[in-house]
Design a protein around this motif. Structure first.
Motif, PDB file in Angstrom:
ATOM      1  N   ILE A  52      38.964  29.420  58.304  1.00 24.70           N
ATOM      2  CA  ILE A  52      39.813  28.354  57.755  1.00 24.70           C
ATOM      3  C   ILE A  52      41.024  28.227  58.683  1.00 24.70           C
ATOM      4  O   ILE A  52      41.496  29.222  59.231  1.00 24.70           O
ATOM      5  CB  ILE A  52      40.251  28.726  56.312  1.00 24.70           C
ATOM      6  CG1 ILE A  52      39.025  28.788  55.385  1.00 24.70           C
ATOM      7  CG2 ILE A  52      41.294  27.760  55.771  1.00 24.70           C
ATOM      8  CD1 ILE A  52      39.289  29.509  54.067  1.00 24.70           C
ATOM      9  N   THR A  53      41.527  27.004  58.882  1.00 25.97           N
ATOM     10  CA  THR A  53      42.684  26.800  59.763  1.00 25.97           C
ATOM     11  C   THR A  53      43.970  27.136  59.015  1.00 25.97           C
ATOM     12  O   THR A  53      44.187  26.658  57.901  1.00 25.97           O
ATOM     13  CB  THR A  53      42.727  25.333  60.245  1.00 25.97           C
ATOM     14  OG1 THR A  53      41.496  25.047  60.918  1.00 25.97           O
ATOM     15  CG2 THR A  53      43.889  25.102  61.195  1.00 25.97           C
ATOM     16  N   GLY A  97      43.476  36.898  57.220  1.00 24.14           N
ATOM     17  CA  GLY A  97      42.357  36.680  56.292  1.00 24.14           C
ATOM     18  C   GLY A  97      41.846  35.250  56.361  1.00 24.14           C
ATOM     19  O   GLY A  97      40.634  34.992  56.372  1.00 24.14           O
ATOM     20  N   THR A  98      42.777  34.303  56.431  1.00 20.97           N
ATOM     21  CA  THR A  98      42.408  32.888  56.559  1.00 20.97           C
ATOM     22  C   THR A  98      41.648  32.662  57.864  1.00 20.97           C
ATOM     23  O   THR A  98      40.610  31.987  57.898  1.00 20.97           O
ATOM     24  CB  THR A  98      43.681  32.006  56.513  1.00 20.97           C
ATOM     25  OG1 THR A  98      44.404  32.305  55.301  1.00 20.97           O
ATOM     26  CG2 THR A  98      43.332  30.536  56.519  1.00 20.97           C
ATOM     27  N   CYS A 100      48.931  17.404  57.826  1.00 18.28           N
ATOM     28  CA  CYS A 100      47.744  18.215  58.167  1.00 18.28           C
ATOM     29  C   CYS A 100      46.700  18.208  57.057  1.00 18.28           C
ATOM     30  O   CYS A 100      45.694  18.917  57.139  1.00 18.28           O
ATOM     31  CB  CYS A 100      48.147  19.641  58.518  1.00 18.28           C
ATOM     32  SG  CYS A 100      48.735  20.608  57.120  1.00 18.28           S
ATOM     33  N   GLN A 101      46.958  17.414  55.993  1.00 22.91           N
ATOM     34  CA  GLN A 101      46.000  17.305  54.886  1.00 22.91           C
ATOM     35  C   GLN A 101      45.629  18.692  54.339  1.00 22.91           C
ATOM     36  O   GLN A 101      44.456  19.026  54.177  1.00 22.91           O
ATOM     37  CB  GLN A 101      44.729  16.562  55.357  1.00 22.91           C
ATOM     38  CG  GLN A 101      44.989  15.098  55.704  1.00 22.91           C
ATOM     39  CD  GLN A 101      45.324  14.282  54.444  1.00 22.91           C
ATOM     40  OE1 GLN A 101      44.508  14.128  53.547  1.00 22.91           O
ATOM     41  NE2 GLN A 101      46.539  13.774  54.369  1.00 22.91           N
ATOM     42  N   SER A 102      46.662  19.480  54.073  1.00 24.55           N
ATOM     43  CA  SER A 102      46.457  20.849  53.607  1.00 24.55           C
ATOM     44  C   SER A 102      45.734  20.856  52.260  1.00 24.55           C
ATOM     45  O   SER A 102      46.158  20.179  51.321  1.00 24.55           O
ATOM     46  CB  SER A 102      47.818  21.538  53.468  1.00 24.55           C
ATOM     47  OG  SER A 102      47.647  22.898  53.208  1.00 24.55           O
ATOM     48  N   ARG A 103      44.637  21.619  52.166  1.00 19.93           N
ATOM     49  CA  ARG A 103      43.875  21.683  50.913  1.00 19.93           C
ATOM     50  C   ARG A 103      44.400  22.754  49.975  1.00 19.93           C
ATOM     51  O   ARG A 103      44.197  22.698  48.760  1.00 19.93           O
ATOM     52  CB  ARG A 103      42.398  21.985  51.216  1.00 19.93           C
ATOM     53  CG  ARG A 103      41.526  20.757  51.254  1.00 19.93           C
ATOM     54  CD  ARG A 103      40.055  21.112  51.115  1.00 19.93           C
ATOM     55  NE  ARG A 103      39.666  21.377  49.746  1.00 19.93           N
ATOM     56  CZ  ARG A 103      38.496  21.953  49.402  1.00 19.93           C
ATOM     57  NH1 ARG A 103      37.636  22.300  50.328  1.00 19.93           N
ATOM     58  NH2 ARG A 103      38.195  22.168  48.134  1.00 19.93           N
ATOM     59  N   ALA A 104      45.024  23.775  50.566  1.00 22.38           N
ATOM     60  CA  ALA A 104      45.494  24.902  49.756  1.00 22.38           C
ATOM     61  C   ALA A 104      46.803  25.415  50.342  1.00 22.38           C
ATOM     62  O   ALA A 104      47.113  25.170  51.506  1.00 22.38           O
ATOM     63  CB  ALA A 104      44.448  26.013  49.766  1.00 22.38           C
ATOM     64  N   ILE A 105      47.550  26.113  49.498  1.00 21.16           N
ATOM     65  CA  ILE A 105      48.791  26.716  49.994  1.00 21.16           C
ATOM     66  C   ILE A 105      48.996  28.056  49.305  1.00 21.16           C
ATOM     67  O   ILE A 105      48.675  28.224  48.125  1.00 21.16           O
ATOM     68  CB  ILE A 105      50.010  25.786  49.763  1.00 21.16           C
ATOM     69  CG1 ILE A 105      51.240  26.312  50.509  1.00 21.16           C
ATOM     70  CG2 ILE A 105      50.327  25.584  48.278  1.00 21.16           C
ATOM     71  CD1 ILE A 105      52.324  25.280  50.724  1.00 21.16           C
ATOM     72  N   ILE A 106      49.481  29.026  50.075  1.00 16.20           N
ATOM     73  CA  ILE A 106      49.908  30.312  49.500  1.00 16.20           C
ATOM     74  C   ILE A 106      51.420  30.332  49.606  1.00 16.20           C
ATOM     75  O   ILE A 106      51.995  30.149  50.682  1.00 16.20           O
ATOM     76  CB  ILE A 106      49.278  31.513  50.247  1.00 16.20           C
ATOM     77  CG1 ILE A 106      47.745  31.460  50.159  1.00 16.20           C
ATOM     78  CG2 ILE A 106      49.802  32.832  49.676  1.00 16.20           C
ATOM     79  CD1 ILE A 106      47.019  32.544  50.952  1.00 16.20           C
ATOM     80  N   ARG A 135      35.116  26.426  55.791  1.00 16.15           N
ATOM     81  CA  ARG A 135      35.533  26.559  57.192  1.00 16.15           C
ATOM     82  C   ARG A 135      36.093  25.231  57.682  1.00 16.15           C
ATOM     83  O   ARG A 135      35.544  24.177  57.388  1.00 16.15           O
ATOM     84  CB  ARG A 135      34.323  26.926  58.056  1.00 16.15           C
ATOM     85  CG  ARG A 135      33.767  28.307  57.791  1.00 16.15           C
ATOM     86  CD  ARG A 135      32.454  28.472  58.542  1.00 16.15           C
ATOM     87  NE  ARG A 135      32.695  28.417  59.980  1.00 16.15           N
ATOM     88  CZ  ARG A 135      32.785  29.491  60.750  1.00 16.15           C
ATOM     89  NH1 ARG A 135      32.651  30.682  60.241  1.00 16.15           N
ATOM     90  NH2 ARG A 135      33.002  29.359  62.050  1.00 16.15           N
ATOM     91  N   GLY A 136      37.183  25.306  58.423  1.00 17.47           N
ATOM     92  CA  GLY A 136      37.763  24.074  58.957  1.00 17.47           C
ATOM     93  C   GLY A 136      38.771  23.408  58.027  1.00 17.47           C
ATOM     94  O   GLY A 136      39.527  22.545  58.451  1.00 17.47           O
ATOM     95  N   ASP A 137      38.785  23.804  56.730  1.00 15.85           N
ATOM     96  CA  ASP A 137      39.852  23.315  55.841  1.00 15.85           C
ATOM     97  C   ASP A 137      41.190  23.849  56.350  1.00 15.85           C
ATOM     98  O   ASP A 137      41.238  24.845  57.072  1.00 15.85           O
ATOM     99  CB  ASP A 137      39.643  23.859  54.411  1.00 15.85           C
ATOM    100  CG  ASP A 137      38.615  23.056  53.629  1.00 15.85           C
ATOM    101  OD1 ASP A 137      38.287  21.932  54.057  1.00 15.85           O
ATOM    102  OD2 ASP A 137      38.130  23.561  52.597  1.00 15.85           O
TER     103      ASP A 137
END
Length: 515
Positions: free
Chosen positions: A83-84, A77-78, A104-110, A57-59
């Protein structure tokens, strides 16, 4: 909505319809039909699958997708997972995408397969990006597929829940200056904007064709989520081609069409328009850039569609003003939506009486939390009394209807896509032949405006428009690439060194601005 800190999640916008009308169609895309029950299950599995993949949460998870149902499902879904979501404009290029993901320090990407090469090119410089999920065939790519994330998720998953005050999404906008800034919208901002827009414009039996991109808030929050909040059906359009879209209107019989002004312009230019049966559409919606009054009258006259307009910005989640088509005043973008108050102020911030022009400001639940990690930029336009200063020049009539008069001073509005000259100039200045340059907006029959470059070349150098465009194309979104170029001896600048864009622009608009 008084309990803005209370439990609330944007994905619950469909909850009632999942319970009451589970078999109604929520989304139509090509040959695909997704019911409310199916949509809810996909959203839940996405939420669970993302959390099981190690996100917390918050990522921040970024979506870099064109207008597909997967964008809608992944967003909701995010959000359901807490999750942001960071929605990236699908037209951006490497440099622009790298800047946003880093910021934004994105941890993941679709991402879809078409855009995967952009992500692979910038990934080495993005320390925070740990997870790449590919929509489409991911075999052999070494990345997880979106399908495998969904397969991990269970439909029985119960999310921990979010509060209305939690950040739901980031959407990057160039605001009024330079490089993009991430607008932080809460669950309350998005939920409220979608449902209130839905109350004004949609009915449960409406079928809304969202022809405008859903990686922008107008298409996503107001068109798509607004319709879903009422239990209606959304037709998702991947790319707008006038002939194809008219075929789809005849076949799918939407009751509402949502677009931006250049689309309506193209419809009116279709040679076989009078042979088309587009009578299912009761009214059409427009926003993003001012619609010329002559175009609205042609629409109502030739297409026999009623017309409704909205105004807002990413900073106002998106819509700040609108009214139903039955109350639309041609030339106006409507009144404050729900609790939104609007005012027009002078240079000193004083409210002006009706009919006097000044800067349009909005206050209410639609106003977001400002820009990510940019307190100064936030303070410049979000004042301490809760007013967002939009930078659009407008006036109001005696009944509280707003009328947009002028664009922001430097921004170029290319059919609703905002282009900031300084950003394009930064990317072009690295060209070895260019000594100095300035970008201004020039009139464009179809898109309203288009960027033009005034170039001062290094001594002895020559170049052509084609060469400049080829240089720009891999570096920036297509709508930012200059459509024309003038070679001048010196760029006019003020004593402070600021380019005197107005000087150059007024020449270009000479005949056009005297209308």
């Amino acid at each position: 909505f008084s309990l803005s800190g209370g439990p609330m999640n944007v994905s619950d916008i469909i909850k009632r319809h999942v319970r009451d009308t589970p078999d109604n169609t929520a989304i139509i895309f090509g040959e695909r039909r997704i019911t409310y029950a199916q949509l809810d299950a996909l959203i839940t599995r996405t939420a669970d699958g993302l959390l099981k993949s190690g996100l917390k949460r918050g990522d921040v998870l970024s979506l870099f997708l064109p207008s597909l149902p997967e964008l809608i499902i992944s967003y909701l879904g995010t959000a359901r997972a807490g999750i942001t979501v960071n929605v990236v404009n699908a037209m951006l290029r490497e440099q622009e995408v790298a800047y946003i993901l880093k910021d934004c320090q994105s941890r993941a990407i679709i991402v879809d397969q078409a855009r995967l090469p952009i992500i692979e090119a910038v990934k080495p410089e993005l320390a925070s990006l740990e997870m790449v999920v590919v929509h489409g065939d991911a075999e052999g790519s070494g990345y997880a597929s979106l399908e495998s994330v969904l397969d991990q998720g269970s439909e029985g998953f119960k999310p921990a829940g979010t509060k209305g005050s939690d950040i739901c999404h980031l959407m990057y906008t160039s605001g009024t200056t330079g490089w993009p800034k991430g607008v932080m919208a809460t669950h309350l901002n998005v939920f409220h904007n979608a449902t209130e827009f839905g109350k004004v414009h949609f009915k449960p039996d409406d079928v809304t064709m969202v022809a405008t991109p859903i990686f922008h808030c107008w298409g996503l929050i107001n068109g798509t989520f607004g319709t879903l909040s009422k239990g209606g059906t959304v037709i998702t359009v991947e790319r707008f081609y006038p002939e194809q879209t008219l075929d789809d209107i005849e076949r799918l019989r939407p009751t509402v069409f949502q677009g931006v002004p250049p689309m309506y312009n193209l419809f009116l230019k279709q040679p076989d328009m009078d042979q088309r049966d587009i009578s299912s559409v009761v009214f059409c919606l427009s926003a993003a850039t001012k619609m010329p009054e002559s175009l609205i009258r042609q629409l109502e006259d030739k297409l026999k569609w009623r017309y409704a307009e909205a105004w807002g910005l990413t900073e106002s989640s998106c819509v700040g003003t609108t009214v139903p088509y039955t109350e639309t005043r041609i030339g106006s973008c409507g009144r404050g939506m729900d609790d939104a108050e609007i005012k027009v102020v002078d240079e000193g911030g004083n409210a002006l009486p009706p009919r006097e022009q000044g800067e349009l400001c909005v206050k209410g639940t639609c106003v977001t939390n400002g820009y990510l990690n940019k307190t100064e930029a936030t303070a410049e336009v979000f004042d301490s009394d809760g007013w967002f200063h939009a930078g659009d020049i407008a006036y109001m009539d005696e009944d509280g209807y707003a009328y947009i008069v002028d664009r922001k001073k430097d921004m170029i509005n290319v059919g609703g896509e905002k282009v900031f000259p300084s950003e394009v100039e930064d990317m072009m200045l690295v060209h070895p032949k260019i000594r100095d340059l300035v970008i201004v907006g020039i009139p464009d029959e179809l898109k309203g405006e288009a960027p033009k470059a005034f170039l001062q070349l290094n001594e002895g150098e020559t170049t052509t428009l084609e060469e400049i465009r080829e240089f720009c194309k891999p570096r920036m979104a297509p709508y930012k690439v200059p459509v024309a170029v003038d070679f001048i001896d010196e760029i006019p600048r003020s004593a402070a060194g600021k380019p005197l864009r107005r000087l150059l622009r007024d020449k270009e608009w000479g005949s056009a601005s005297n209308e």
